[in-house]
Design a protein around this motif. Sequence first.
Motif, PDB file in Angstrom:
ATOM      1  N   ARG A 238      54.002  28.744 -26.177  1.00 57.08           N
ATOM      2  CA  ARG A 238      54.800  28.395 -27.363  1.00 57.08           C
ATOM      3  C   ARG A 238      55.089  29.615 -28.229  1.00 57.08           C
ATOM      4  O   ARG A 238      56.036  29.621 -28.989  1.00 57.08           O
ATOM      5  N   GLU A 239      54.271  30.646 -28.110  1.00 54.37           N
ATOM      6  CA  GLU A 239      54.443  31.835 -28.942  1.00 54.37           C
ATOM      7  C   GLU A 239      55.458  32.819 -28.370  1.00 54.37           C
ATOM      8  O   GLU A 239      56.404  33.200 -29.030  1.00 54.37           O
ATOM      9  N   CYS A 240      55.238  33.256 -27.140  1.00 55.93           N
ATOM     10  CA  CYS A 240      56.073  34.317 -26.561  1.00 55.93           C
ATOM     11  C   CYS A 240      57.000  33.810 -25.462  1.00 55.93           C
ATOM     12  O   CYS A 240      57.779  34.583 -24.903  1.00 55.93           O
ATOM     13  N   HIS A 241      56.910  32.522 -25.124  1.00 52.08           N
ATOM     14  CA  HIS A 241      57.783  31.877 -24.141  1.00 52.08           C
ATOM     15  C   HIS A 241      57.591  32.396 -22.722  1.00 52.08           C
ATOM     16  O   HIS A 241      58.492  32.274 -21.896  1.00 52.08           O
ATOM     17  N   ALA A 242      56.448  32.972 -22.426  1.00 48.90           N
ATOM     18  CA  ALA A 242      56.152  33.408 -21.062  1.00 48.90           C
ATOM     19  C   ALA A 242      55.873  32.179 -20.205  1.00 48.90           C
ATOM     20  O   ALA A 242      55.398  31.156 -20.692  1.00 48.90           O
ATOM     21  N   LEU A 243      56.172  32.285 -18.924  1.00 49.91           N
ATOM     22  CA  LEU A 243      55.875  31.222 -17.966  1.00 49.91           C
ATOM     23  C   LEU A 243      54.802  31.716 -17.015  1.00 49.91           C
ATOM     24  O   LEU A 243      54.837  32.860 -16.582  1.00 49.91           O
ATOM     25  N   TRP A 244      53.838  30.846 -16.691  1.00 54.24           N
ATOM     26  CA  TRP A 244      52.827  31.219 -15.719  1.00 54.24           C
ATOM     27  C   TRP A 244      52.357  29.981 -14.976  1.00 54.24           C
ATOM     28  O   TRP A 244      52.690  28.859 -15.342  1.00 54.24           O
ATOM     29  N   ILE A 245      51.602  30.223 -13.914  1.00 46.25           N
ATOM     30  CA  ILE A 245      51.135  29.142 -13.048  1.00 46.25           C
ATOM     31  C   ILE A 245      49.647  28.934 -13.284  1.00 46.25           C
ATOM     32  O   ILE A 245      48.871  29.880 -13.324  1.00 46.25           O
TER      33      ILE A 245
ATOM     34  N   PRO B 283      42.460  22.984 -15.975  1.00 48.40           N
ATOM     35  CA  PRO B 283      41.389  23.551 -16.794  1.00 48.40           C
ATOM     36  C   PRO B 283      41.462  23.027 -18.228  1.00 48.40           C
ATOM     37  O   PRO B 283      42.485  22.497 -18.654  1.00 48.40           O
ATOM     38  N   GLU B 284      40.382  23.168 -18.934  1.00 47.55           N
ATOM     39  CA  GLU B 284      40.374  22.740 -20.329  1.00 47.55           C
ATOM     40  C   GLU B 284      41.296  23.619 -21.162  1.00 47.55           C
ATOM     41  O   GLU B 284      42.058  23.125 -21.990  1.00 47.55           O
ATOM     42  N   THR B 285      41.222  24.951 -20.937  1.00 47.98           N
ATOM     43  CA  THR B 285      42.096  25.889 -21.632  1.00 47.98           C
ATOM     44  C   THR B 285      42.663  26.888 -20.636  1.00 47.98           C
ATOM     45  O   THR B 285      42.140  27.057 -19.542  1.00 47.98           O
ATOM     46  N   THR B 286      43.737  27.545 -21.063  1.00 47.28           N
ATOM     47  CA  THR B 286      44.346  28.596 -20.261  1.00 47.28           C
ATOM     48  C   THR B 286      44.889  29.648 -21.207  1.00 47.28           C
ATOM     49  O   THR B 286      45.169  29.361 -22.368  1.00 47.28           O
ATOM     50  N   GLN B 287      45.028  30.864 -20.713  1.00 48.00           N
ATOM     51  CA  GLN B 287      45.437  31.977 -21.557  1.00 48.00           C
ATOM     52  C   GLN B 287      46.780  32.526 -21.091  1.00 48.00           C
ATOM     53  O   GLN B 287      47.000  32.714 -19.896  1.00 48.00           O
ATOM     54  N   CYS B 288      47.659  32.775 -22.048  1.00 48.32           N
ATOM     55  CA  CYS B 288      48.965  33.353 -21.743  1.00 48.32           C
ATOM     56  C   CYS B 288      48.757  34.776 -21.230  1.00 48.32           C
ATOM     57  O   CYS B 288      48.089  35.576 -21.879  1.00 48.32           O
TER      58      CYS B 288
ATOM     59  N   THR C 265      53.143  21.096  -8.580  1.00 54.07           N
ATOM     60  CA  THR C 265      53.285  21.122  -7.128  1.00 54.07           C
ATOM     61  C   THR C 265      51.904  21.158  -6.480  1.00 54.07           C
ATOM     62  O   THR C 265      50.907  21.458  -7.137  1.00 54.07           O
ATOM     63  N   ASP C 266      51.889  20.881  -5.186  1.00 54.64           N
ATOM     64  CA  ASP C 266      50.630  20.933  -4.441  1.00 54.64           C
ATOM     65  C   ASP C 266      50.364  22.309  -3.861  1.00 54.64           C
ATOM     66  O   ASP C 266      49.226  22.632  -3.532  1.00 54.64           O
ATOM     67  N   ALA C 267      51.387  23.137  -3.726  1.00 60.82           N
ATOM     68  CA  ALA C 267      51.235  24.450  -3.109  1.00 60.82           C
ATOM     69  C   ALA C 267      51.565  25.555  -4.112  1.00 60.82           C
ATOM     70  O   ALA C 267      52.506  25.435  -4.905  1.00 60.82           O
ATOM     71  N   ALA C 268      50.803  26.638  -4.067  1.00 56.71           N
ATOM     72  CA  ALA C 268      51.023  27.762  -4.983  1.00 56.71           C
ATOM     73  C   ALA C 268      52.385  28.402  -4.745  1.00 56.71           C
ATOM     74  O   ALA C 268      53.055  28.813  -5.705  1.00 56.71           O
ATOM     75  N   ASP C 269      52.808  28.484  -3.486  1.00 53.70           N
ATOM     76  CA  ASP C 269      54.120  29.077  -3.185  1.00 53.70           C
ATOM     77  C   ASP C 269      55.249  28.289  -3.822  1.00 53.70           C
ATOM     78  O   ASP C 269      56.213  28.862  -4.329  1.00 53.70           O
TER      79      ASP C 269
ATOM     80  N   ALA D 153      55.060  26.440  -6.533  1.00 51.85           N
ATOM     81  CA  ALA D 153      55.010  26.681  -7.976  1.00 51.85           C
ATOM     82  C   ALA D 153      55.611  28.048  -8.307  1.00 51.85           C
ATOM     83  O   ALA D 153      56.326  28.197  -9.301  1.00 51.85           O
ATOM     84  N   ALA D 154      55.339  29.033  -7.473  1.00 52.17           N
ATOM     85  CA  ALA D 154      55.895  30.375  -7.695  1.00 52.17           C
ATOM     86  C   ALA D 154      57.414  30.350  -7.587  1.00 52.17           C
ATOM     87  O   ALA D 154      58.115  31.010  -8.366  1.00 52.17           O
ATOM     88  N   ARG D 155      57.944  29.561  -6.641  1.00 50.68           N
ATOM     89  CA  ARG D 155      59.405  29.462  -6.507  1.00 50.68           C
ATOM     90  C   ARG D 155      60.019  28.793  -7.728  1.00 50.68           C
ATOM     91  O   ARG D 155      61.068  29.209  -8.221  1.00 50.68           O
ATOM     92  N   VAL D 156      59.374  27.743  -8.240  1.00 49.92           N
ATOM     93  CA  VAL D 156      59.878  27.058  -9.434  1.00 49.92           C
ATOM     94  C   VAL D 156      59.886  28.009 -10.617  1.00 49.92           C
ATOM     95  O   VAL D 156      60.873  28.103 -11.361  1.00 49.92           O
ATOM     96  N   ARG D 157      58.792  28.734 -10.806  1.00 45.11           N
ATOM     97  CA  ARG D 157      58.708  29.687 -11.912  1.00 45.11           C
ATOM     98  C   ARG D 157      59.781  30.763 -11.777  1.00 45.11           C
ATOM     99  O   ARG D 157      60.451  31.111 -12.760  1.00 45.11           O
ATOM    100  N   SER D 158      59.978  31.272 -10.579  1.00 41.90           N
ATOM    101  CA  SER D 158      60.995  32.300 -10.352  1.00 41.90           C
ATOM    102  C   SER D 158      62.385  31.783 -10.681  1.00 41.90           C
ATOM    103  O   SER D 158      63.190  32.488 -11.303  1.00 41.90           O
ATOM    104  N   SER D 159      62.677  30.557 -10.268  1.00 40.20           N
ATOM    105  CA  SER D 159      64.009  30.014 -10.553  1.00 40.20           C
ATOM    106  C   SER D 159      64.197  29.789 -12.051  1.00 40.20           C
ATOM    107  O   SER D 159      65.297  29.996 -12.575  1.00 40.20           O
ATOM    108  N   MET D 160      63.143  29.394 -12.737  1.00 43.26           N
ATOM    109  CA  MET D 160      63.249  29.217 -14.192  1.00 43.26           C
ATOM    110  C   MET D 160      63.495  30.556 -14.882  1.00 43.26           C
ATOM    111  O   MET D 160      64.304  30.643 -15.818  1.00 43.26           O
TER     112      MET D 160
END
Length: 168
Positions: A8-15, A20-25, A43-47, A49-56
């Motif tokens: 919400r702060e810097c608008h970075a996207l990550w997988i 987890p209870e918490t995650t860090q940007c 998604t069920d596969a890391a690959d 999720a990586a493709r979705v993030r890349s397209s975004m």
Amino acid sequence: MYSVVGCRECHALWIVEGRPETTQCPRCRRRHQFSKLRAFAETDAADDAARVRSSMLAERADDGEFVDPEAIDIDGVGMDDVEYLSASGLDPEAVSAAGERAERGTRSSQSRKQTVLDGLAELDAPTEADVVEYANAAGVPESAVERILEKLRRAGEVTRTDGVYRRL
């Protein structure tokens, strides 16, 4: 399960893997409660999720074009090594000194035990003093050599007769 989330702060996207209870940007280092983050995709596969993030990320660029990597200004993003070590409660100068000592190191990257075993193999009729001298030349302290010899003797890997060590 893998989720593509955004800061919400810097608008970075990550997988994020799992839930987890918490995650860090990874960009601004702000910690977020995972349950309060918007998951753009799951998604069920890391690959996948990586493709979705890349397209975004590609959609964010002007006119649907990819951003030229050299045009991205990364100065001031994230922490440098000194800030990270200080924030972790470590003395950056002490860490640097330890790194320099490790780079100087011994003549090889073998373990202390292996150095002692090499000494036993290379020396003729090795006494404890001979093995200590051999290992000291390789950077192994005397107390460690004595401890290793005793452990090897108790484990039945070496024997000592009249002060002379021999591998079994």
